[in-house]
Motif scaffolding. Sequence first.
Motif: not given
Length: 670
Positions: A306-332
């Motif tokens: 269970e701790m493995q999954w919660f750690v994985l979710v935390g890392i995934t959340g950081c990955e989501i923030l990075r991807k969302v921030y990257g979307i803004v840089g594209y024109p469309n």
Amino acid sequence: MLEVKGINVNAKTRERDLTALHLAAEGGYVECIEVLLEKGADTNAKNHRGQTPLHLAARAQAFDCVELLLGKGADPTIADYDRRTALHAAVGKAARSYDIIEALIRWGADVNAKDQYGYTPLHIAALNELSQCVEVLIFHGADVTAKSKFGMTALGIITRKTPASLAMITQKLDAAVTLHHHPESPNREVELRLDFRSILQHCHPREISFLNTFVDEGQKEILLHPLCSAFLYLKWEKIRKYYLARMLFSLIFVLSLSLYVLTALAHNCYNQGKNMNESQPQNLIELCEKKSMLGQMLRNNPFVIEMQWFVLVGITGCEILRKVYGIVGYPNVRQYLSHPENIIEWCVIASVFVISFIYTGRTYTWQNHVGAFAVLFGWTNLMLMIGQLPVFGSYVAMYTRVQGEFAKLLLAYSCLLIGFTISFCVIFPDSSSFANPFIGLITVLVMMTGELSLDLLLDDDSDDPPFLLEISAQVTFILFLLFVTVILMNLLVGIAVHDIQGLQKTAGLSKLVRQTKLISYIELALFNGYLPSYLLNLLHWTALVSPKAYRVVLNVKPLNPREKRLPRDILKAAHEIAKNRKHYGHTISSHGSSITTSCVKKKVINNNIDSPNDAVDTYNNIINNMHTKIDKNNQEIAHLREEIKELTAIISNFIDIFRENSIKNRDKQD
């Protein structure tokens, strides 16, 4: 408005709001312009379209009128209601169009001004196939990477309409590489000066956008120029730490996902720890019951998973923030989704929440399949990221090239493979390998690689009729052996080897192209404008070659073996260019006449003239032709002057008559 003897020299017509100065400029009457300016005419008066007399004089290709108006205070930066300046209007097919362009730029016209559609003067010159105007504008700093509102770059139009003008860009890059003797060196050591202004002047803070535009427009050979190669090397040295950090974070994410899938799903340890094995296959139950310290620890302590999954979710959340921030840089969004790695990463991110136990308190067998594909996609994406590094890029490029050729070859011969599959299913109905067409197709693909087994042709059961030894079975097997295993596989190997050899020949250019695209993606994510100012300033100092767009010159010692700031091959190539320019003279100077000189030199070189006498004859012929053209132009100018004098006399008579009528009307009123 000024009035002279009762006449308003700035009076406008009713329909088009034209002043007398507008009319004189539109007709190219320089004497009339002189008279009107002496009487106080407004040089920047606007007509119904917002055009000044300078606009009309430039459009009429009246060079003398343009110079006169500029000298009397006409503003070349004024735009009309379509946001076009006089420089837009000056672009034309007339012989003196480029002279007018140079005069306007000399008096402060913005060479990169955009109209309401985003077109610069360079766009207009290229669209009208005016190569001479294109070259003059590029020479004076026009931005070839400027985009219109429709997404068309000036470079793309030049490539299609006036490709010969691209030589001017190369000449400007050559001019940015110069040789000097270091004044403080006792042995007068040679110093090479690389001026990156031609690359950086229009693209701060996305410094790579200039070179990236050339790659996008199919002019990637420009990257082989020593100035561009040197800049790419320096840029990668500055920005690679961000990419390595991204790779490290992606590695941690994939490792966390793999660990969770292996323990909670593949070995079914979470369900065993919760005693939920009644619906699981026996082979999965036994996987976590092996005598191992890790398996026993996971069975007895399911909260670890269970701790493995919660750690994985935390890392995934950081990955989501990075991807969302990257979307803004594209024109469309369409451009964002055009990159396969973005789709792969989002699929892997979504799979983390699909394979969780948190919804029902247990895991299911179907989640194993989702997890398996998620791990495969995650590691594949990591391989692609490693392949973008310049060090490993050629190997991944070879793999992808062969992969693409194999896919096309397999598609081209798919009918043949399907035909053999169905034939084997008919001929060998008792074989488990051809029990159905789907298993049969997989078996045929395995046999295609050379994994052939003669068991299909042998029948150990003496009671059965020798069905598998029939002539049709043997013939079909031999045909498959010859046409598929031998010919088709050798064809694939031959194509792969040929592609690899071709890739090795262009490995240097391919490396620079990959490096350019990679830096472009990183800059797109770093400088999308949504970060706080203090973080942007930090990024500028750590990721930019020229943080404040002022440090644009690099001085290196190409003959000094201790010079390590640039690779030796780049230093050698840049030194050769600078030496040739110093020996043969500068190709580009600050005067327009140097363009003519460079054209003469180009003609001599293109004609492969080796002897000095031939070169002298060629120069003399070119000069004689120029004199002939100049004499012809002088005759036309003299003729135009006579016409202008006649028109001036007519206008003077008209003014005199107008004055007499005005005086008579005043006398009558008195």
